[in-house]
Design a protein around this motif. Structure first.
Motif, short mmCIF file in Angstrom:
data_model
loop_
_atom_site.label_atom_id
_atom_site.label_comp_id
_atom_site.label_asym_id
_atom_site.label_seq_id
_atom_site.Cartn_x
_atom_site.Cartn_y
_atom_site.Cartn_z
N GLY A 186 0.79 -1.22 0.00
CA GLY A 186 0.00 0.00 0.00
C GLY A 186 0.82 1.27 0.00
N ILE A 187 1.98 1.23 -0.66
CA ILE A 187 2.89 2.37 -0.66
C ILE A 187 2.81 3.14 -1.97
CG2 ILE A 187 5.33 3.04 -0.58
CD1 ILE A 187 5.80 0.64 1.26
N ASP A 188 2.59 4.43 -1.86
CA ASP A 188 2.63 5.30 -3.03
C ASP A 188 4.02 5.21 -3.65
OD1 ASP A 188 2.56 7.36 -4.89
OD2 ASP A 188 2.72 8.94 -3.37
N PRO A 189 4.13 4.85 -4.93
CA PRO A 189 5.45 4.65 -5.53
C PRO A 189 6.31 5.91 -5.60
CG PRO A 189 3.72 4.51 -7.19
CD PRO A 189 3.04 4.51 -5.87
N LEU A 190 5.68 7.10 -5.47
CA LEU A 190 6.45 8.34 -5.54
C LEU A 190 6.88 8.84 -4.17
CD1 LEU A 190 4.55 10.23 -8.38
CD2 LEU A 190 6.50 8.68 -8.52
N THR A 191 6.65 8.07 -3.15
CA THR A 191 7.11 8.44 -1.80
C THR A 191 8.64 8.51 -1.76
OG1 THR A 191 5.22 7.30 -0.80
CG2 THR A 191 7.08 7.80 0.64
N PRO A 192 9.21 9.61 -1.29
CA PRO A 192 10.68 9.67 -1.16
C PRO A 192 11.18 8.56 -0.23
CG PRO A 192 9.71 11.84 -0.90
CD PRO A 192 8.57 10.88 -0.87
N TYR A 214 -1.10 -7.92 -9.50
CA TYR A 214 -2.11 -6.94 -9.11
C TYR A 214 -2.20 -5.76 -10.08
CZ TYR A 214 -2.82 -9.12 -4.53
OH TYR A 214 -3.14 -9.99 -3.52
N VAL A 215 -1.05 -5.17 -10.41
CA VAL A 215 -1.10 -3.93 -11.19
C VAL A 215 -0.23 -3.94 -12.44
CG1 VAL A 215 -1.77 -2.43 -9.27
CG2 VAL A 215 0.67 -2.90 -9.69
N TYR A 216 0.80 -4.75 -12.49
CA TYR A 216 1.74 -4.70 -13.61
C TYR A 216 1.03 -4.95 -14.94
CZ TYR A 216 5.66 -5.65 -16.69
OH TYR A 216 6.53 -5.62 -17.75
N ARG A 217 1.19 -4.02 -15.87
CA ARG A 217 0.60 -4.09 -17.21
C ARG A 217 -0.93 -4.16 -17.17
NH1 ARG A 217 4.01 -7.81 -21.49
NH2 ARG A 217 5.71 -6.32 -21.85
N ARG A 218 -1.53 -3.64 -16.10
CA ARG A 218 -2.99 -3.66 -16.00
C ARG A 218 -3.55 -2.23 -16.03
NH1 ARG A 218 -5.77 -5.30 -12.00
NH2 ARG A 218 -7.42 -6.01 -13.42
N GLU A 250 -10.78 0.47 -8.50
CA GLU A 250 -10.27 1.70 -9.12
C GLU A 250 -9.38 1.35 -10.32
OE1 GLU A 250 -9.91 6.05 -8.80
OE2 GLU A 250 -11.18 4.57 -7.78
N PRO A 251 -9.47 2.12 -11.41
CA PRO A 251 -8.59 1.84 -12.56
C PRO A 251 -7.12 1.98 -12.19
CG PRO A 251 -10.39 3.27 -13.22
CD PRO A 251 -10.45 3.19 -11.72
N VAL A 252 -6.33 1.03 -12.64
CA VAL A 252 -4.89 1.06 -12.42
C VAL A 252 -4.28 2.16 -13.29
CG1 VAL A 252 -2.74 -0.24 -12.73
CG2 VAL A 252 -4.77 -1.38 -11.79
N LEU A 253 -3.35 2.92 -12.71
CA LEU A 253 -2.69 4.01 -13.42
C LEU A 253 -1.28 3.61 -13.86
CD1 LEU A 253 -3.64 7.06 -11.15
CD2 LEU A 253 -4.86 6.17 -13.15
N THR A 254 -0.76 4.36 -14.80
CA THR A 254 0.62 4.13 -15.25
C THR A 254 1.29 5.46 -15.57
OG1 THR A 254 2.05 2.93 -16.80
CG2 THR A 254 0.01 3.85 -17.68
N ARG A 255 2.59 5.51 -15.37
CA ARG A 255 3.42 6.63 -15.79
C ARG A 255 4.86 6.15 -15.82
NH1 ARG A 255 3.75 11.31 -11.30
NH2 ARG A 255 5.46 11.98 -12.64
N VAL A 256 5.71 6.90 -16.49
CA VAL A 256 7.12 6.51 -16.59
C VAL A 256 7.85 7.01 -15.35
CG1 VAL A 256 9.26 6.75 -17.88
CG2 VAL A 256 7.08 6.53 -19.10
N VAL A 257 8.49 6.08 -14.65
CA VAL A 257 9.32 6.40 -13.48
C VAL A 257 10.59 5.58 -13.59
CG1 VAL A 257 9.53 6.31 -10.97
CG2 VAL A 257 7.33 6.92 -12.00
N GLY A 258 11.72 6.25 -13.57
CA GLY A 258 12.97 5.53 -13.72
C GLY A 258 13.13 4.91 -15.08
N ALA A 259 12.61 5.58 -16.10
CA ALA A 259 12.74 5.17 -17.50
C ALA A 259 11.94 3.92 -17.84
CB ALA A 259 14.21 4.97 -17.89
N ARG A 260 11.07 3.50 -16.94
CA ARG A 260 10.23 2.33 -17.20
C ARG A 260 8.79 2.64 -16.80
NH1 ARG A 260 13.01 -2.49 -17.25
NH2 ARG A 260 11.08 -3.36 -18.11
N ASN A 261 7.84 1.96 -17.42
CA ASN A 261 6.44 2.16 -17.08
C ASN A 261 6.15 1.61 -15.70
OD1 ASN A 261 5.74 3.39 -19.52
ND2 ASN A 261 5.35 1.43 -20.52
N LEU A 262 5.61 2.47 -14.84
CA LEU A 262 5.22 2.06 -13.50
C LEU A 262 3.71 1.93 -13.44
CD1 LEU A 262 5.85 1.73 -10.39
CD2 LEU A 262 5.41 4.18 -10.23
#
Length: 273
Positions: A172-178, A233-237, A247-259
């Motif tokens: 349950g961790i926000d991937p953009l958390t420092p 759970y979320v990869y490529r979904r 809730e719809p799964v979201l994606t964006r580029v983080v670290g040069a790869r799709n997150l």
């Protein structure tokens, strides 16, 4: 790119097939110049560190370093089949043959050269000598997003795009958390979960991350259809409903790869976004 479990599984397969056996070693493609010196040598063992494979031979100081990259693969076959395609390295004991094609790296390295590679890698959750506390300390020193840090091989070795997305969802961790905003307990839990998930990946040869209550049979849904295999759970979904909250799964580029992540199950906090 293959993640760490694939390399550890491959190391086990190479050791099981050729360990303590005299092998024929060659480079049909001609690009691995160190292959000839290993011909008629006894293979001692193969081992992995993160996404790197090392193959050692009895009485030979050098080890063969293999990095599969995006396109590399080892293929095993019975007997000694005819060479087909561009084979960088062929190993055979007469009863089994393994062909390496398309790696980013395949080179015989001295002990000092091997040490240079290992020195720049973080701890590998699949190794018995891994230092979990070093991983925790490196994350806590960084302002970078945890999604970026999990892909940084100097922070933790072997984790790739699938495992980073899935372990962050499972906790349950926000991937953009420092990184430095996470607690020691949270990072220790991430490490322990990666050990569990990646060991299962070594055993099965695929990445499965869903808990029993979210497997297809339990939820009455069809199995995942994807060339990567495994239930996730979320990869490529992206755009599909989260298995837990809908809730719809979201994606964006983080670290040069799709997150990939679920905004409801992994809510932002402390200004992480």
């Amino acid at each position: 790119m293959p993640e760490g479990h694939t390399l550890h599984r491959l190391a086990g397969e190479l050791t099981a097939a050729f360990g303590s056996r005299v092998i024929a070693s060659g480079s049909p493609q001609g690009r691995f110049v160190g292959a000839a010196m290993l011909d008629d040598r006894t293979l001692d063992h193969a081992e992995a560190w993160g996404k790197h494979l090392f193959v050692g031979f009895v009485g030979v100081a050098e080890q063969v370093h293999v990095h599969l990259g995006l396109y590399g693969s080892f293929r095993f076959a019975p007997g000694v089949p005819m060479v087909t395609g561009q084979v960088r390295w062929r190993l055979s004991d007469g009863s089994t043959t393994a062909d390496l094609r398309g790696p980013t790296a395949c080179k015989a390295l001295t002990p000092d050269e091997v040490a240079v590679i290992l020195d720049r890698l973080g701890p590998d959750p699949l190794r018995g000598d891994a230092d979990r506390d070093a991983f925790v300390a490196r994350v806590l020193r960084s302002r970078a997003a945890i999604a970026t840090l999990l892909m940084d091989q100097s922070v933790i070795a072997g984790v790739g795009n699938v495992y980073r997305a899935e372990v962050l969802f499972r906790h349950g961790i926000d991937p953009l958390t420092p990184g430095r905003s996470l607690s020691v307990l949270a990072l220790e839990a991430i490490w322990a979960d990666l050990v569990l998930l990646m060991r299962e990946g070594v055993r099965t040869g695929r990445i499965d991350t869903v808990r029993p209550e979210h497997e297809p049979e339990a939820m009455g849904r069809p199995p995942r259809q994807d060339d990567h295999g495994g239930e996730v759970y979320v990869y490529r979904r992206d755009g599909q409903p989260c298995w837990i909250c809908g809730e719809p799964v979201l994606t964006r580029v983080v670290g040069a790869r799709n997150l990939f992540w679920c905004p409801r199950c992994q809510p932002s906090g402390d200004g992480a976004r």
